[in-house]
Design a protein around this motif. Structure first.
Motif, mmCIF file in Angstrom:
data_model
loop_
_atom_site.group_PDB
_atom_site.id
_atom_site.type_symbol
_atom_site.label_atom_id
_atom_site.label_comp_id
_atom_site.label_asym_id
_atom_site.label_seq_id
_atom_site.Cartn_x
_atom_site.Cartn_y
_atom_site.Cartn_z
ATOM 1 N N THR A 11 0.846 -1.196 0.000
ATOM 2 C CA THR A 11 0.000 0.000 0.000
ATOM 3 C C THR A 11 0.877 1.241 0.000
ATOM 4 O O THR A 11 1.668 1.437 0.914
ATOM 5 N N MET A 13 1.169 5.578 -0.582
ATOM 6 C CA MET A 13 0.350 6.773 -0.501
ATOM 7 C C MET A 13 1.029 7.913 -1.239
ATOM 8 O O MET A 13 2.235 8.127 -1.124
ATOM 9 N N GLN A 43 -2.560 -1.436 -3.645
ATOM 10 C CA GLN A 43 -3.449 -0.300 -3.466
ATOM 11 C C GLN A 43 -2.660 0.998 -3.537
ATOM 12 O O GLN A 43 -1.529 1.078 -3.057
ATOM 13 N N THR A 45 -3.134 4.951 -2.486
ATOM 14 C CA THR A 45 -3.994 5.913 -1.798
ATOM 15 C C THR A 45 -3.542 7.317 -2.184
ATOM 16 O O THR A 45 -2.358 7.635 -2.118
ATOM 17 N N ASP A 47 -3.797 11.025 -1.090
ATOM 18 C CA ASP A 47 -4.218 11.907 -0.002
ATOM 19 C C ASP A 47 -4.455 13.302 -0.586
ATOM 20 O O ASP A 47 -3.522 13.986 -1.007
ATOM 21 N N VAL A 77 -7.668 4.572 -3.987
ATOM 22 C CA VAL A 77 -8.544 5.184 -2.989
ATOM 23 C C VAL A 77 -8.190 6.659 -2.857
ATOM 24 O O VAL A 77 -7.015 7.021 -2.763
ATOM 25 N N ILE A 79 -8.512 9.924 -0.533
ATOM 26 C CA ILE A 79 -8.888 10.229 0.853
ATOM 27 C C ILE A 79 -8.809 11.717 1.178
ATOM 28 O O ILE A 79 -8.050 12.464 0.581
ATOM 29 N N GLU A 99 -13.161 4.761 -4.922
ATOM 30 C CA GLU A 99 -13.562 4.805 -3.527
ATOM 31 C C GLU A 99 -13.058 6.128 -2.962
ATOM 32 O O GLU A 99 -11.879 6.449 -3.046
ATOM 33 N N ARG A 101 -12.853 8.359 0.492
ATOM 34 C CA ARG A 101 -13.077 8.419 1.938
ATOM 35 C C ARG A 101 -12.915 9.858 2.382
ATOM 36 O O ARG A 101 -11.851 10.444 2.216
#
Lengths: 103, 551
Positions: A11, A13, A43, A45, A47, A77, A79, A99, A101
């Motif tokens: 994962t 970011m 994954q 992510t 930010d 994802v 976020i 997705e 969040r």
């Protein structure tokens, strides 16, 4: 835009700060390509908490990333978008594609 | 490459000539400022080397004079100075000077300095060339886009206004209008990803698909699907078009809207109550297949307004501020005034903020519905129809289970309206043809009994859907014939609607009808009879004929 990459096994970011526009194209592509080339990545992510603005070119870059990750079964994802950025994502209905969040 | 050397020192001319002519440049020699200026006028050299100290006009005065002659030309100028350089630096600032060389100048120093300036000149020329090329391409694209949307915008009715406020560059905004069937209006607002030529070109397939489909009154979700498929095929990934489609049907009193990625559309009723239509669809060109397009619909009866924008509004007025200023208290302002207020606010906003993006906007007002029975139809007037006088007729045969009426009928009507059938008559034709064809389908082919309607429309509708989905086949044949008196004037339309079913007992229907005028069945036939100058069935009852005439 400032882009910081935090790599973790599987994962990773990417933290984006400032205005995400066409000028950030190369930086964004280079950072995401590095993750895409890594077979361990499961994954990514993004930010978005430091982003003030996204233009349509940057939305396009997210779509390109989505296409590439789908081929490899990697999940993207998004976020912590700011209210302004969340407004933009809502207008283009990106919740149907990613997705998101909010916290 | 021509270089002008201005110096009263003959020795410098000899050195300059040796170095520069040796490097392949053409050298022009002037002994003083005046001579230099004359040579400049005549030969327009690319580079100037001038001494500061000359009899009459000094070097700086010469540079200023040249700048005045050609204020927009890029001409590097090099000043040769002795120890006065520091003294004249300040006054040379506005003379357009590029460089200083301190005397005595060595041949190598001169060669090196001139070479780097020549490089600069050629870069400058290439840049200017590339810019003029890109400007030209921009102009051509703007022209094409303008031509594409212009016919629609010119056809705008009084109660709809749309426009795109463009920056100098192309930013991928467009808006246009298309008249559907009589009383039906379509609008498109779109905004493509990015800026420049690519964005401009991306909107073209969307506009074309919209125009073709709206003119045939195809539902918004189908238009959106088609635009999406087209763009998905044509655009590289990551490129998409945000759009907003509007359909206003005045006779049925509905306003439908599909928002795919544009800011909220604002709907206001006559009391000023506002309803927002937020984007509920992905922009077109993102996914291969659109799952369920969201089309929203409101009932309208006249006087309502709809205001729509592309996202350029954000940097001009701020989206929320625009909604507040441009809608509050506007519901009872006349349409023209409302439109003027919007135009002025946008222009003011553009002057105050530097505009980077285009903005397109549209203001709609729902006009009151027109009276349903067009007065131009004179039922009493007898028409003598001679087949010889008919310049235009066609027959259309189809299975309504495979090709639904709502898709086929608009094409028929379109064909007639493009052959000079006036709007009012086309409206009448739309109504009667729909009644006759529905009648033939429901009773002739699906063999539904009107009596079922008395038990409730729901039962009727359920059975109808079941039978429509069955695998049986059957056809409807429409025969339409247009009669003209003088060229250009349409006097009558004759219609035959035949189904491949067994026919029905129309004599019995006439008798029941005569006894009771209020029962639910056969209302469609009564509508036709009330407007047609004649109406009859064939013997077996599977073919209805009627004639519409224009008095």
């Amino acid at each position: 835009m400032m882009l910081t990459l935090h790599r973790e096994p599987s994962t990773s970011m990417i933290r984006l700060e400032g205005n995400f526009t066409f000028e950030s194209h190369t930086a964004f592509r280079t950072a995401t390509q590095e993750l895409l080339d890594d077979a361990e990545t499961k994954q990514i992510t993004l930010d978005l908490s430091g982003l003030h603005y996204m233009d349509s070119s940057s939305l396009g870059m997210l779509l390109v990333l989505r296409e590439k990750t789908e081929e490899k079964g990697i999940q993207v994802v998004l976020i912590k978008p700011s209210p302004a950025v969340m407004g933009i994502l809502k207008i283009v209905q990106f919740g149907k594609l990613f997705e998101i969040r909010e916290v | 490459m021509r270089i002008l050397v201005a110096d009263d020192d003959a020795l410098f001319h000899i050195v300059a000539n040796a170095v520069l002519a040796g490097d392949g440049y053409k050298v022009l020699h002037a002994r003083d400022g005046q001579e230099a200026l004359d040579l400049y006028r005549e030969h327009k050299p690319d580079l100037i080397l001038t001494d500061y100290q000359m009899p009459g006009m000094n070097g700086i005065e010469l540079c200023r004079s040249i700048k005045e002659l050609d204020p927009h030309r890029f001409i590097p100028m090099v000043m040769l100075t002795g120890d006065e350089k520091s003294r004249i630096l300040r006054e040379s600032l506005d003379a357009g000077l590029v460089e200083f060389l301190t005397k005595p100048v060595t041949p190598d120093e001169l060669r090196l300095r001139v070479r780097s300036l020549v490089e600069l000149i050629s870069l400058h020329k290439n840049l200017a060339l590339a810019k003029s090329k890109s400007d030209e391409e921009m102009l051509i694209t703007k022209h094409i886009l303008h031509r594409l949307v212009e016919p629609g915008l010119r056809a705008l009715p009084d109660h709809i206004h749309m426009e795109t406020l463009q920056t100098e560059r192309i930013n991928g905004d467009a808006c246009t209008y298309q008249q559907g069937l009589p009383g039906i209006h379509f609008g498109l607002l779109c905004d493509a990803t990015g800026h420049g030529l690519a964005a401009g070109v991306s909107t073209i397939p969307a506009i074309q698909a919209f125009q073709g489909m709206a003119s045939r009154d195809i539902p918004l979700e189908t238009i959106y699907r088609e635009i999406n498929t087209k763009l998905r095929k044509m655009l590289p990934s990551g490129r998409f078009v945000c759009l907003l489609l509007v359909r206003l049907d005045i006779h049925n009193g509905t306003l439908s809207l599909l928002n795919a990625g544009l800011p909220d559309a604002i709907f206001m009723n006559r009391r000023g109550t506002v309803r927002r239509f937020t984007s509920r669809n992905l922009p077109a060109g993102v996914l291969d297949k659109v799952e369920d397009p969201v089309v929203e619909e409101v009932a309208v009866s006249g006087g309502e307004r709809l205001l729509t924008f592309t996202d350029g509004i954000q940097e001009i007025l701020g989206t929320e501020e625009a909604y507040r200023v441009l809608t509050q208290g506007m519901s009872d302002t006349p349409f023209e005034v409302h439109r003027f207020v919007i135009q002025e606010s946008l222009n003011l906003g553009i002057q105050e903020n530097e505009q980077h993006d285009d903005v397109s906007w549209a203001l709609w007002e729902v006009p009151p519905p027109e009276p349903v029975a067009p007065p131009r139809v004179d039922k009493a007037l007898p028409v003598t129809l001679t087949p010889q006088s008919s310049p235009f007729a066609f027959e259309l045969c189809f299975d309504p289970r495979r090709h639904p009426l709502r898709e086929v009928l608009p094409d028929c009507l379109r064909l007639f309206s493009s052959h000079g059938v006036p709007g009012a008559m086309n409206q009448l034709l739309a109504m009667t043809l729909t009644e006759a064809a529905t009648n033939a389908l429901d009773h002739g082919l699906l063999k539904l009994d009107s009596a079922l309607k008395q038990e409730g429309f729901e039962a009727y509708d359920t059975l109808r859907k079941e039978r429509l989905a069955s695998h049986e086949t059957g056809t409807l044949t429409l025969r339409l014939r247009l009669y003209r008196e003088a060229p250009g004037t349409v006097c009558a339309l004759s219609v035959e609607v035949e189904d491949s079913g067994p026919g029905f007992d129309w004599r019995a229907w006439e008798q029941v009808r005569a006894a009771d005028d209020h029962q639910a069945s056969g209302r469609g036939l009564l509508i036709i009879r009330s407007v047609a100058s004649e109406m009859s069935f064939n013997e077996s009852g599977n073919c209805l004929r009627f004639t519409l005439s224009c008095g």
